[in-house]
Design a protein around this motif. Structure first.
Motif, short mmCIF file in Angstrom:
data_model
loop_
_atom_site.label_atom_id
_atom_site.label_comp_id
_atom_site.label_asym_id
_atom_site.label_seq_id
_atom_site.Cartn_x
_atom_site.Cartn_y
_atom_site.Cartn_z
N ASP A 166 -15.37 -43.81 -37.31
CA ASP A 166 -14.63 -43.73 -36.05
C ASP A 166 -13.99 -45.07 -35.71
O ASP A 166 -12.81 -45.13 -35.30
N ALA A 167 -14.73 -46.15 -35.88
CA ALA A 167 -14.17 -47.47 -35.60
C ALA A 167 -13.00 -47.76 -36.53
O ALA A 167 -11.97 -48.32 -36.11
N ASN A 168 -13.13 -47.36 -37.78
CA ASN A 168 -12.06 -47.55 -38.76
C ASN A 168 -10.83 -46.71 -38.41
O ASN A 168 -9.69 -47.17 -38.53
N ALA A 169 -11.07 -45.50 -37.92
CA ALA A 169 -9.96 -44.64 -37.50
C ALA A 169 -9.23 -45.24 -36.30
O ALA A 169 -8.00 -45.14 -36.19
N ALA A 170 -9.98 -45.87 -35.40
CA ALA A 170 -9.35 -46.54 -34.27
C ALA A 170 -8.46 -47.69 -34.75
O ALA A 170 -7.35 -47.88 -34.23
N LEU A 171 -8.92 -48.42 -35.76
CA LEU A 171 -8.09 -49.49 -36.30
C LEU A 171 -6.85 -48.95 -36.99
O LEU A 171 -5.78 -49.57 -36.95
N ALA A 172 -6.98 -47.79 -37.65
CA ALA A 172 -5.80 -47.17 -38.26
C ALA A 172 -4.78 -46.81 -37.19
O ALA A 172 -3.56 -47.01 -37.37
N TRP A 173 -5.26 -46.29 -36.06
CA TRP A 173 -4.36 -45.98 -34.95
C TRP A 173 -3.69 -47.26 -34.45
O TRP A 173 -2.48 -47.29 -34.18
N VAL A 174 -4.47 -48.32 -34.29
CA VAL A 174 -3.92 -49.60 -33.82
C VAL A 174 -2.83 -50.08 -34.79
O VAL A 174 -1.75 -50.50 -34.36
N ARG A 175 -3.12 -50.02 -36.05
CA ARG A 175 -2.16 -50.50 -37.06
C ARG A 175 -0.84 -49.75 -36.97
O ARG A 175 0.24 -50.33 -37.13
N GLN A 176 -0.90 -48.46 -36.68
CA GLN A 176 0.30 -47.63 -36.65
C GLN A 176 1.03 -47.66 -35.31
O GLN A 176 2.24 -47.44 -35.26
N ASN A 177 0.31 -47.93 -34.23
CA ASN A 177 0.89 -47.70 -32.90
C ASN A 177 0.94 -48.89 -31.95
O ASN A 177 1.67 -48.84 -30.96
N ILE A 178 0.19 -49.95 -32.23
CA ILE A 178 0.02 -50.98 -31.20
C ILE A 178 1.30 -51.77 -30.95
O ILE A 178 1.45 -52.36 -29.87
N ALA A 179 2.22 -51.78 -31.89
CA ALA A 179 3.49 -52.49 -31.66
C ALA A 179 4.22 -51.91 -30.45
O ALA A 179 4.90 -52.64 -29.71
N GLY A 180 4.06 -50.62 -30.22
CA GLY A 180 4.69 -49.98 -29.08
C GLY A 180 4.11 -50.42 -27.75
O GLY A 180 4.71 -50.15 -26.69
N TYR A 181 2.98 -51.09 -27.78
CA TYR A 181 2.35 -51.61 -26.56
C TYR A 181 2.47 -53.13 -26.47
O TYR A 181 1.81 -53.76 -25.65
N GLY A 182 3.28 -53.69 -27.34
CA GLY A 182 3.48 -55.14 -27.31
C GLY A 182 2.48 -55.93 -28.12
O GLY A 182 2.41 -57.15 -27.98
N GLY A 183 1.70 -55.28 -28.95
CA GLY A 183 0.68 -55.96 -29.74
C GLY A 183 1.09 -56.16 -31.18
O GLY A 183 1.89 -55.40 -31.73
N ASP A 184 0.53 -57.18 -31.78
CA ASP A 184 0.78 -57.50 -33.18
C ASP A 184 -0.43 -57.05 -34.01
O ASP A 184 -1.51 -57.64 -33.92
N ALA A 185 -0.25 -56.00 -34.81
CA ALA A 185 -1.36 -55.42 -35.57
C ALA A 185 -1.89 -56.35 -36.65
O ALA A 185 -2.96 -56.09 -37.21
N SER A 186 -1.17 -57.41 -36.95
CA SER A 186 -1.65 -58.36 -37.95
C SER A 186 -2.42 -59.52 -37.33
O SER A 186 -2.81 -60.44 -38.03
N ARG A 187 -2.64 -59.45 -36.00
CA ARG A 187 -3.39 -60.51 -35.29
C ARG A 187 -4.51 -59.86 -34.50
O ARG A 187 -4.50 -59.80 -33.29
N LEU A 188 -5.50 -59.36 -35.24
CA LEU A 188 -6.60 -58.60 -34.63
C LEU A 188 -7.82 -59.48 -34.42
O LEU A 188 -8.21 -60.26 -35.29
N VAL A 189 -8.44 -59.31 -33.26
CA VAL A 189 -9.76 -59.86 -32.98
C VAL A 189 -10.64 -58.69 -32.58
O VAL A 189 -10.32 -57.95 -31.65
N LEU A 190 -11.72 -58.48 -33.32
CA LEU A 190 -12.66 -57.42 -32.97
C LEU A 190 -13.77 -58.00 -32.10
O LEU A 190 -14.10 -59.18 -32.21
N GLY A 191 -14.34 -57.15 -31.24
CA GLY A 191 -15.43 -57.61 -30.39
C GLY A 191 -16.31 -56.47 -29.95
O GLY A 191 -15.95 -55.29 -30.10
N GLY A 192 -17.47 -56.83 -29.41
CA GLY A 192 -18.38 -55.81 -28.90
C GLY A 192 -19.63 -56.46 -28.34
O GLY A 192 -19.91 -57.64 -28.58
N ASP A 193 -20.38 -55.66 -27.59
CA ASP A 193 -21.65 -56.12 -27.04
C ASP A 193 -22.78 -55.29 -27.63
O ASP A 193 -22.62 -54.08 -27.84
N SER A 194 -23.89 -55.94 -27.91
CA SER A 194 -25.09 -55.26 -28.39
C SER A 194 -24.77 -54.43 -29.63
O SER A 194 -24.29 -54.95 -30.63
#
Length: 382
Positions: A166-194
């Motif tokens: 699921d996390a990988n599928a979310a990254l696939a979506w980001v790679r394909q779509n995030i440019a439309g939201y002003g994001g650069d898919a080649s400049r990713l920082v992952l994060g999380g708690d616990s």
């Protein structure tokens, strides 16, 4: 698996904040604080009940006074099957003036593409939801990044391979779509708690450790070169702590994530189910062989076991009050052994606001310091 390091008195990059005494807000760990010396081997079912009881109140408290200077797009289905576990939110900085953009998919202010911070919530792999992290994520977007807040399927119905898929599928979506939201898919920082931090760290490791990806049946959706950084808040990054005598969580948290160990005896009838139930209640295995199998399997869950010099820079926040303090200290030490740039923010016991995953609560000055340091980290690495 790694052996726990001795807890140092400080770190070179650590920040010891001022220690104001603040009124404590009730949260998931209020009872844990009071019963810290007697809590041992909490079973999965107890954890799930506790999380269920506090879910609504935490969601309301952590998201009080919503941030208005960002644009929100909620509940995007990144798989296409309509279930909530496969939804994500995108939060972007608003144009100058602080009013959310009419077109939420427009590029960032001045047309500049922005780094992308992809966040996975915690909850012991069994509980939690992206909704409780909305304000936390908005606080990061406000500083000039596109933030993606992700849900995923959870244990005990699903195991770690499902979570990572699921996390990988979310990254696939980001790679394909995030440019439309002003994001650069080649400049990713992952994060999380616990538990979410463990997901982010293990997914990062799988991007450049093919044997780990193969073990979980994962075909990484993003090349390792696109991962510019990793943020860890009280994360479960070293599973060796589960095997320490008297640890707060039972070993069933490990076994529920491992398909080979959770499938045995599924059709053994009432007796088999009763034995499994008692094992879950008391955190017991079925002998030395089972314990060794758990240790071996835990190696594929434990991000610390998969580090090398290719790992991106990491920002770690924890405290001496965190249940996973030792795990995070071990992780920092191992990162430095591999010459991975690491920045850490570690609070001492005197900072009473810094219980496990305190970073979600914007009211604490310690949380605000986390946000400031996180913003600086993302600007530096991405």
């Amino acid at each position: 698996m790694t052996s726990p390091a001795r807890w140092p008195t400080h770190h070179e990059s650590s920040f010891q904040a001022a220690r104001p005494r603040r009124a404590q807000h009730r949260n998931t760990f209020t009872l844990a604080r009071k019963a810290r010396n007697v809590l041992r081997r909490v079973p999965v079912w107890t954890w799930r009940v506790l999380m269920h009881c506090v879910r609504a109140s935490e969601n309301a408290r952590f998201n009080a006074d919503p941030i208005t200077g960002v644009a929100y797009v909620h509940d995007i289905d990144f798989v296409g099957d309509g279930i909530r576990a496969h939804r994500l939110d995108v939060i972007t900085p608003s144009p100058a003036g602080g009013t959310p953009a009419a077109d939420a998919t427009a590029p960032g202010e001045s047309g500049a593409v922005l780094p992308v911070y992809v966040y996975f919530h915690g909850g012991g792999w069994t509980s939690g939801d992206k909704s409780s992290l909305t304000k936390y994520c908005a606080s990061q977007a406000e500083d000039g990044m596109v933030v993606v807040n992700v849900n995923y399927r959870k244990a005990p119905r699903f195991h770690m391979a499902h979570v990572l898929a699921d996390a990988n599928a979310a990254l696939a979506w980001v790679r394909q779509n995030i440019a439309g939201y002003g994001g650069d898919a080649s400049r990713l920082v992952l994060g999380g708690d616990s538990a979410g931090g463990q997901v982010a760290a293990l997914l990062t490791a799988a991007s450049f450790r093919p044997e780990l990806a193969r073990h979980h049946g994962l075909l990484p959706a993003v090349p390792a070169s696109d991962f510019k950084g990793l943020v860890q808040h009280c994360s479960v990054v070293d599973f060796s702590v589960f095997f320490e005598k008297g640890f707060v969580l039972s070993l069933n948290f490990v076994s529920m994530l491992l398909p080979a160990l959770r499938s045995g005896g599924q059709n053994a009838g009432i007796g088999g189910r009763l034995r499994r139930g008692l094992g879950g209640l008391f955190g017991l295995g079925s002998g030395t062989g089972h314990l060794e199998a758990l240790r071996k399997g835990a190696g594929f869950l434990s991000p610390i076991e998969w580090l090398d010099s290719r790992f991106p820079p990491v920002f770690v926040t924890t405290s001496e009050r965190d249940f996973f303090y030792a795990a995070n200290v071990n992780f920092i030490a191992r990162l430095r052994e591999h010459s991975v740039p690491v920045d850490s923010l570690i609070y001492g016991w005197d900072n009473s606001n810094t219980e496990h995953t305190w970073q979600q609560n914007f009211r604490y000055p310690e949380s605000q310091e986390v946000y400031r340091r996180l913003h600086a980290f993302v600007r530096k690495v991405a």
